[in-house]
Design a protein around this motif. Structure first.
Motif, PDB file in Angstrom:
ATOM      1  N   UNK A   1      55.655  21.199  88.197  1.00 40.40           N
ATOM      2  CA  UNK A   1      55.900  20.840  86.807  1.00 40.40           C
ATOM      3  C   UNK A   1      54.890  21.586  85.932  1.00 40.40           C
ATOM      4  N   UNK A   2      55.396  22.273  84.954  1.00 32.65           N
ATOM      5  CA  UNK A   2      54.589  23.044  84.016  1.00 32.65           C
ATOM      6  C   UNK A   2      54.577  22.307  82.676  1.00 32.65           C
ATOM      7  N   UNK A   3      53.384  22.166  82.097  1.00 35.45           N
ATOM      8  CA  UNK A   3      53.242  21.542  80.772  1.00 35.45           C
ATOM      9  C   UNK A   3      52.270  22.382  79.963  1.00 35.45           C
ATOM     10  N   UNK A   4      52.660  22.700  78.750  1.00 32.26           N
ATOM     11  CA  UNK A   4      51.765  23.428  77.863  1.00 32.26           C
ATOM     12  C   UNK A   4      51.859  22.843  76.458  1.00 32.26           C
ATOM     13  N   UNK A   5      50.781  22.992  75.722  1.00 37.31           N
ATOM     14  CA  UNK A   5      50.747  22.529  74.335  1.00 37.31           C
ATOM     15  C   UNK A   5      50.258  23.668  73.461  1.00 37.31           C
ATOM     16  N   UNK A   6      50.897  23.792  72.309  1.00 31.56           N
ATOM     17  CA  UNK A   6      50.510  24.800  71.339  1.00 31.56           C
ATOM     18  C   UNK A   6      50.706  24.191  69.950  1.00 31.56           C
ATOM     19  N   UNK A   7      50.225  24.896  68.953  1.00 33.99           N
ATOM     20  CA  UNK A   7      50.411  24.449  67.570  1.00 33.99           C
ATOM     21  C   UNK A   7      50.899  25.617  66.739  1.00 33.99           C
ATOM     22  N   UNK A   8      51.731  25.293  65.796  1.00 32.48           N
ATOM     23  CA  UNK A   8      52.152  26.262  64.796  1.00 32.48           C
ATOM     24  C   UNK A   8      51.532  25.792  63.491  1.00 32.48           C
ATOM     25  N   UNK A   9      50.687  26.624  62.901  1.00 37.57           N
ATOM     26  CA  UNK A   9      50.028  26.292  61.637  1.00 37.57           C
ATOM     27  C   UNK A   9      50.822  26.962  60.516  1.00 37.57           C
ATOM     28  N   UNK A  10      51.223  26.157  59.552  1.00 41.04           N
ATOM     29  CA  UNK A  10      52.077  26.633  58.469  1.00 41.04           C
ATOM     30  C   UNK A  10      51.416  26.414  57.124  1.00 41.04           C
ATOM     31  N   UNK A  25      59.071  29.233  67.635  1.00 39.35           N
ATOM     32  CA  UNK A  25      59.279  28.250  68.715  1.00 39.35           C
ATOM     33  C   UNK A  25      59.923  28.951  69.901  1.00 39.35           C
ATOM     34  N   UNK A  26      60.929  29.767  69.625  1.00 34.57           N
ATOM     35  CA  UNK A  26      61.620  30.501  70.697  1.00 34.57           C
ATOM     36  C   UNK A  26      60.646  31.429  71.432  1.00 34.57           C
ATOM     37  N   UNK A  27      59.780  32.111  70.698  1.00 36.90           N
ATOM     38  CA  UNK A  27      58.796  33.002  71.323  1.00 36.90           C
ATOM     39  C   UNK A  27      57.865  32.223  72.244  1.00 36.90           C
ATOM     40  N   UNK A  28      57.357  31.092  71.775  1.00 37.47           N
ATOM     41  CA  UNK A  28      56.471  30.281  72.620  1.00 37.47           C
ATOM     42  C   UNK A  28      57.219  29.786  73.859  1.00 37.47           C
ATOM     43  N   UNK A  29      58.465  29.382  73.671  1.00 40.32           N
ATOM     44  CA  UNK A  29      59.268  28.937  74.808  1.00 40.32           C
ATOM     45  C   UNK A  29      59.458  30.075  75.811  1.00 40.32           C
ATOM     46  N   UNK A  30      59.856  31.252  75.347  1.00 40.83           N
ATOM     47  CA  UNK A  30      60.094  32.383  76.251  1.00 40.83           C
ATOM     48  C   UNK A  30      58.827  32.771  77.001  1.00 40.83           C
ATOM     49  N   UNK A  31      57.680  32.690  76.329  1.00 41.91           N
ATOM     50  CA  UNK A  31      56.404  33.004  76.986  1.00 41.91           C
ATOM     51  C   UNK A  31      56.051  31.995  78.069  1.00 41.91           C
ATOM     52  N   UNK A  32      56.581  30.791  77.984  1.00 40.58           N
ATOM     53  CA  UNK A  32      56.275  29.750  78.979  1.00 40.58           C
ATOM     54  C   UNK A  32      57.001  29.982  80.300  1.00 40.58           C
ATOM     55  N   UNK A  33      58.101  30.721  80.279  1.00 39.64           N
ATOM     56  CA  UNK A  33      58.926  31.000  81.457  1.00 39.64           C
ATOM     57  C   UNK A  33      59.515  29.732  82.077  1.00 39.64           C
ATOM     58  N   UNK A  34      59.636  28.667  81.293  1.00 37.32           N
ATOM     59  CA  UNK A  34      60.269  27.441  81.783  1.00 37.32           C
ATOM     60  C   UNK A  34      61.769  27.678  81.916  1.00 37.32           C
ATOM     61  N   UNK A  35      62.325  27.265  83.049  1.00 39.04           N
ATOM     62  CA  UNK A  35      63.762  27.426  83.301  1.00 39.04           C
ATOM     63  C   UNK A  35      64.550  26.166  82.972  1.00 39.04           C
ATOM     64  N   UNK A  36      63.994  25.026  83.312  1.00 36.94           N
ATOM     65  CA  UNK A  36      64.652  23.744  83.049  1.00 36.94           C
ATOM     66  C   UNK A  36      63.606  22.743  82.592  1.00 36.94           C
ATOM     67  N   UNK A  37      63.902  22.048  81.508  1.00 37.61           N
ATOM     68  CA  UNK A  37      62.959  21.068  80.976  1.00 37.61           C
ATOM     69  C   UNK A  37      63.271  20.756  79.534  1.00 37.61           C
ATOM     70  N   UNK A  38      62.226  20.799  78.702  1.00 39.46           N
ATOM     71  CA  UNK A  38      62.419  20.477  77.289  1.00 39.46           C
ATOM     72  C   UNK A  38      61.293  21.056  76.444  1.00 39.46           C
TER      73      UNK A  38
END
Length: 142
Positions: A1-10, A25-38
């Motif tokens: 199980x992979x878990x990561x946390x990040x922040x987007x400052x606006x 959000x899509x870029x951070x997701x793609x960088x995580x290489x998660x295949x199934x999850x949320x």
């Protein structure tokens, strides 16, 4: 199980600002290489929220017009009689009753399962603000 946390400052520019955050959000997701999850998104603010909706200029203007009509800032709200931080923002809190502080987007097969017309928006109801935060937690199997 992979878990990561990040922040987007606006930084928001207008009294009500609707910012498309789909690409970062899509870029951070793609960088995580998660295949199934949320992907879990959370705004820690009481006057800024996250939502999924269609990105279309006329619709976004309709959204702004609707929010301004729903809770006009110039109304005599009790909260504005003694504002905690000097901001007359009762209308922003009231609009927040109809919005979400969080969104959860499923991931399957290495894809964010957004609908064909869905984009991810950060909605600041009490701008402009020099800094707003959107938390991004990605959970799943790589």
């Amino acid at each position: 199980m992979f878990i990561t946390h990040d922040q987007l400052i606006l930084q928001t520019q207008r009294p009500i600002d609707i910012i498309d955050v789909t690409a970062p959000i899509r870029t951070r997701f793609e960088n995580s290489r998660v295949l199934d999850g949320q992907v879990f998104l959370f705004s820690p603010h009481t006057t800024a929220f996250v939502c999924l909706n269609e990105k279309e200029a006329m619709l976004q203007q309709d959204m702004l017009d609707f929010l301004e009509r729903l809770a006009p800032p110039e109304t005599a709200y009790r909260h504005n009689q003694e504002p905690v931080d000097g901001r007359l923002n009762a209308h922003s809190h009231l609009l927040g009753l109809f919005m979400n502080a969080s969104e959860r987007i499923p991931v399957a097969g290495g894809r964010l399962l957004l609908g064909a017309w869905q984009s991810i928006f950060f909605v600041d109801l009490d701008g402009p603000r020099p800094e707003r935060t959107l938390h991004i937690q990605i959970i799943g199997a790589q």
